[in-house]
Design an enzyme around this catalytic site. Structure first.
Site, PDB file in Angstrom:
ATOM      1  N   GLU A  43     -16.001  72.909 -12.980  1.00 27.54           N
ATOM      2  CA  GLU A  43     -15.526  71.835 -12.103  1.00 27.54           C
ATOM      3  C   GLU A  43     -15.438  70.508 -12.853  1.00 27.54           C
ATOM      4  OE1 GLU A  43     -18.042  72.002  -8.590  1.00 27.54           O
ATOM      5  OE2 GLU A  43     -16.992  73.812  -7.916  1.00 27.54           O
ATOM      6  N   GLU A  54     -11.814  83.286 -12.557  1.00 28.48           N
ATOM      7  CA  GLU A  54     -10.830  84.323 -12.900  1.00 28.48           C
ATOM      8  C   GLU A  54      -9.873  83.819 -13.970  1.00 28.48           C
ATOM      9  OE1 GLU A  54     -11.702  83.154  -9.972  1.00 28.48           O
ATOM     10  OE2 GLU A  54     -11.439  84.612  -8.360  1.00 28.48           O
TER      11      GLU A  54
HETATM   12  N1  THU Z   1     -13.464  79.332  -7.264  1.00 24.97           N
HETATM   13  C1  THU Z   1     -13.341  80.287  -8.230  1.00 24.97           C
HETATM   14  O1  THU Z   1     -13.911  80.175  -9.323  1.00 24.97           O
HETATM   15  N2  THU Z   1     -12.566  81.350  -7.963  1.00 24.97           N
HETATM   16  C2  THU Z   1     -11.911  81.563  -6.788  1.00 24.97           C
HETATM   17  O2  THU Z   1     -11.127  82.502  -6.681  1.00 24.97           O
HETATM   18  C3  THU Z   1     -12.180  80.687  -5.646  1.00 24.97           C
HETATM   19  C4  THU Z   1     -12.812  79.388  -5.979  1.00 24.97           C
HETATM   20  C5  THU Z   1     -14.292  78.153  -7.548  1.00 24.97           C
HETATM   21  C6  THU Z   1     -13.521  76.878  -7.691  1.00 24.97           C
HETATM   22  C7  THU Z   1     -14.561  75.859  -7.331  1.00 24.97           C
HETATM   23  O3  THU Z   1     -15.306  75.543  -8.489  1.00 24.97           O
HETATM   24  C8  THU Z   1     -15.472  76.570  -6.355  1.00 24.97           C
HETATM   25  O4  THU Z   1     -15.214  77.948  -6.501  1.00 24.97           O
HETATM   26  C9  THU Z   1     -15.279  76.166  -4.902  1.00 24.97           C
HETATM   27  O5  THU Z   1     -13.945  76.253  -4.541  1.00 24.97           O
END
Ligand code: THU
Length: 128
Positions: A43, A54
């Site tokens: 993030e 992913e």
């Molecule tokens: N996130 C993922 O890593 N993969 C997904 O398919 C859905 C969301 C992460 C992005 C963000 O850091 C957190 O989950 C909340 O949305």
């Protein structure tokens, strides 16, 4: 191989950098050559710069020269499925592959790229 992939995804999840959402995601991508590429979400204080687990795994595998993917595992607290953006990228780079979703207690759901993204838009839709 499935259990190894699951273990890699759970280990990758522990490396997630998610101080804002605190939603930690791990991924493990297997190649036809037998390699496994881990990924986690990363993030940013500028929220839109966040990258999902992913795509981290996929882009890292592509950067290492891999082209042929055979299985993806995604680990989250509650075993949810990938976001729409990741489904599109998975379709682009993997085509139809099995995808396993796991939660932190080890409960799994088996799905696939086309099940997650039916009637996908892809290269073939661009015409000549
Ligand atoms: N996130 C993922 O890593 N993969 C997904 O398919 C859905 C969301 C992460 C992005 C963000 O850091 C957190 O989950 C909340 O949305």
């Amino acid at each position: 191989m499935q259990s190894k992939l699951i273990q890699v995804s759970l280990d990758a999840r522990k490396k997630a950098y998610a101080p804002y959402s605190k939603f930690y995601v791990g991924a493990a991508l297997e190649t036809s050559s037998g390699m496994i590429y881990p990924g986690c979400n990363v993030e940013n204080a500028s929220f839109s710069l966040t990258i999902c687990a992913e795509r981290t795994a996929l882009f890292s595998a592509i950067a290492a020269g891999e082209k042929d993917f055979t299985h993806l595992v995604v680990a989250t607290e509650n075993g949810v499925s990938p976001c729409g953006a990741c489904r599109q990228v998975i379709w682009e780079l993997c085509g139809e592959i099995p995808i396993t979703l796991v939660d932190e207690t080890g409960v799994r759901t088996e799905t696939s790229s086309s099940e997650l993204l039916p009637q996908a838009f892809g290269q073939q839709d661009l015409g000549s």
